[in-house]
Design a protein around this motif. Structure first.
Motif, short mmCIF file in Angstrom:
data_model
loop_
_atom_site.label_atom_id
_atom_site.label_comp_id
_atom_site.label_asym_id
_atom_site.label_seq_id
_atom_site.Cartn_x
_atom_site.Cartn_y
_atom_site.Cartn_z
N UNK A 131 11.35 21.94 -22.05
CA UNK A 131 9.43 22.40 -21.44
C UNK A 131 9.79 23.24 -20.07
N UNK A 132 10.96 22.31 -19.21
CA UNK A 132 11.95 22.38 -17.88
C UNK A 132 12.30 23.76 -17.55
N UNK A 133 13.47 24.05 -18.95
CA UNK A 133 13.85 25.82 -18.57
C UNK A 133 12.76 27.03 -18.74
N UNK A 134 11.97 26.55 -19.30
CA UNK A 134 10.50 27.65 -20.22
C UNK A 134 9.76 27.88 -18.74
N UNK A 135 9.78 26.59 -18.29
CA UNK A 135 8.80 26.86 -17.05
C UNK A 135 9.81 28.04 -15.81
N UNK A 136 11.35 27.22 -15.62
CA UNK A 136 12.05 28.00 -14.76
C UNK A 136 12.13 29.73 -15.30
N UNK A 137 11.90 29.97 -16.22
CA UNK A 137 11.68 31.09 -16.91
C UNK A 137 10.29 31.99 -16.67
N UNK A 138 9.28 31.36 -16.65
CA UNK A 138 8.05 31.83 -16.33
C UNK A 138 7.54 32.37 -17.38
N UNK A 139 7.81 31.17 -18.27
CA UNK A 139 6.52 31.10 -19.79
C UNK A 139 5.32 29.94 -19.15
N UNK A 140 5.85 29.49 -18.83
CA UNK A 140 4.92 28.27 -18.50
C UNK A 140 4.55 28.33 -17.25
N UNK A 141 4.11 27.33 -17.23
CA UNK A 141 3.82 27.34 -15.44
C UNK A 141 4.06 25.32 -15.23
N UNK A 142 4.20 24.42 -16.44
CA UNK A 142 4.33 23.26 -15.69
C UNK A 142 5.37 23.28 -17.28
N UNK A 143 5.94 21.59 -16.39
CA UNK A 143 6.43 20.91 -17.46
C UNK A 143 5.83 20.22 -18.38
N UNK A 144 5.08 19.79 -20.00
CA UNK A 144 4.26 19.18 -20.57
C UNK A 144 4.79 17.83 -19.92
N UNK A 145 5.83 17.12 -20.37
CA UNK A 145 7.23 16.48 -20.46
C UNK A 145 7.24 15.29 -19.20
N UNK A 146 6.63 16.14 -18.22
CA UNK A 146 6.88 15.52 -16.96
C UNK A 146 6.99 14.10 -16.67
N UNK A 147 4.96 13.73 -17.25
CA UNK A 147 4.51 12.47 -16.94
C UNK A 147 4.93 11.30 -18.12
#
Length: 410
Positions: free
Chosen positions: A186-202
């Motif tokens: 999900x970090x990679x997806x956020x970096x690719x601008x596909x999602x705005x945030x990583x849901x796994x962060x917290x």
């Protein structure tokens, strides 16, 4: 069915949601397209609030399936040369075009085949759980609540798909590995601008013991493995003997040596004029590392294995010519231990990471500076190195014996 093991190396730390430390927060094209798809944009399902609704269309395709990515050749039958289960490849290839593009690019982003295989394994297991529980939720629409539910189900033994033994709770270290790999995606997806945030962060991973879970070989067992290496080579199993000798010499992860080429074993001259045989490989962080092969046996086996071969050829191969994997290396370690006199049942319980744990433990026990051991082991944090300090605990000379000896003498 996906198999997990609790004896793997310490799980990789979750990737930060900020800029990449080396490449910056840039949009990198994947040049990937799923099987049978065209480049024209196609509608996707509803996304969670953190997901973007307008992503750039994928560029021209370079692969038709994630099974075409190096290290992810699909396996349909035993010993058919495949590297990952065909069912996992099929599952990912069935995703919608945009999701597939992100997944494929994330898998290919790692320079190590072993990491790509782990990523595919973890993502396929999570997909099976997600589709069995909430089939209407796309992978890119997953929220923090989904990941927390998955973590808790794994810890409470509620997973019935994607695990080797349904209903058995997974160990804390395994759950942490699942969480960290999903966070990486999900970090990679956020970096690719596909999602705005990583849901796994917290999403907190369970607490993992500060002590490493992999035991080092006791000195007697280590000696049996070393004696078995020479005997294994004498029996004609040169590649098997050489790979165990190399891992025993440098203490690297098994995945780092699986795709070495003949040219990665080199002789170099140091500034003092001394000559050394070194191995060059890519570590888990993607950096190129050179380490000396210390033992005479290791250097000899490397020279024999690479003699008369092109520098671009794989150094270690299976009988079918394909690259080796950790299961092949495990079998080679068992064979070496048996050849050295270890009972077959004990030898079958060995796994390659024990050689790494043994190297690190013996260096620390011999008085090497922890910072030097950290550099040799390629640990990102010295705290990881300290996990191995004092692992070979000897009770000989323990203070409690003095009381008994004093009592007996008086």
């Amino acid at each position: 069915m996906i198999e997990y093991t609790d004896v793997a190396a310490s799980p990789p730390p979750p990737l930060a949601a900020g800029p990449h430390p080396e490449r910056g927060d840039v949009l990198e094209p994947s040049a990937l397209l799923p099987p049978g798809r065209v480049a024209a944009a196609t509608p996707v399902g509803p996304l969670a609030p953190h997901a973007r609704g307008s992503a750039a269309p994928p560029p021209a395709p370079l692969v038709a399936s994630v099974g075409d990515i190096a290290g992810l050749r699909l396996r349909r039958a035993r010993r058919d040369g495949g590297e990952v289960p065909g069912a996992d490849v099929d599952l990912v290839d069935a995703l919608d075009r945009r999701t597939w593009s992100v997944v494929a690019a994330w898998l290919a982003d790692s320079p190590l085949a072993s990491t790509r295989q782990t990523r595919l394994q973890v993502l396929a297991a999570f997909l099976r759980w997600l589709q069995s529980l909430t089939p209407e939720v796309p992978l890119l629409a997953v929220t923090e609540d989904h990941l927390i539910a998955y973590r808790d189900a794994a810890g409470n033994g509620l997973l019935t798909v994607g695990v080797r033994i349904p209903g058995k709770p997974l160990a804390a270290r395994t759950i942490a590995k699942l969480r960290n790999n999903l966070s990486s995606f999900y970090t990679y997806a956020r970096r690719r601008k596909v999602i705005d945030a990583n849901p796994a962060t917290d999403v907190r991973a369970p607490r993992v013991s500060s002590e490493g879970s992999t035991e080092a070989l006791i000195p007697a067992a280590h000696q049996q493995v070393r004696e078995g290496i020479a005997k294994l080579a004498g029996q004609g199993h040169l590649a098997e003997a050489a790979v165990i000798a190399l891992l025993d010499d440098i203490g690297a992860r098994a995945g780092a040596v699986s795709r070495l080429t003949v040219g990665d074993i080199r002789t170099v001259t140091a500034t003092d004029g001394s000559r050394h045989t070194v191995v060059r490989f890519i570590n888990k962080g993607g950096k190129t590392v050179e380490l000396p092969i210390a033992s005479e046996l290791g250097r000899t086996l490397m020279q024999r294995l690479g003699a008369g071969r092109a520098a671009t050829e794989l150094l270690f191969t299976r009988d079918d010519g394909g690259p080796i994997d950790r299961w092949w290396i495990s079998a080679a370690l068992t064979a070496a231990a048996i050849a050295g006199g270890m009972p077959a049942q004990e030898a079958a319980a060995l796994h390659p990471h024990m050689l790494r744990a043994t190297t690190i433990t013996e260096l620390l026990d011999a008085g090497a500076r922890p910072e030097e051991v950290q550099a040799a082991a390629q640990h990102a944090s010295i705290e990881t190195t300290f996990r191995y300090k004092g692992r070979n605990k000897s009770l000989i000379g323990h203070v409690l014996y003095r009381r008994q000896e004093s009592s007996e003498s008086s």
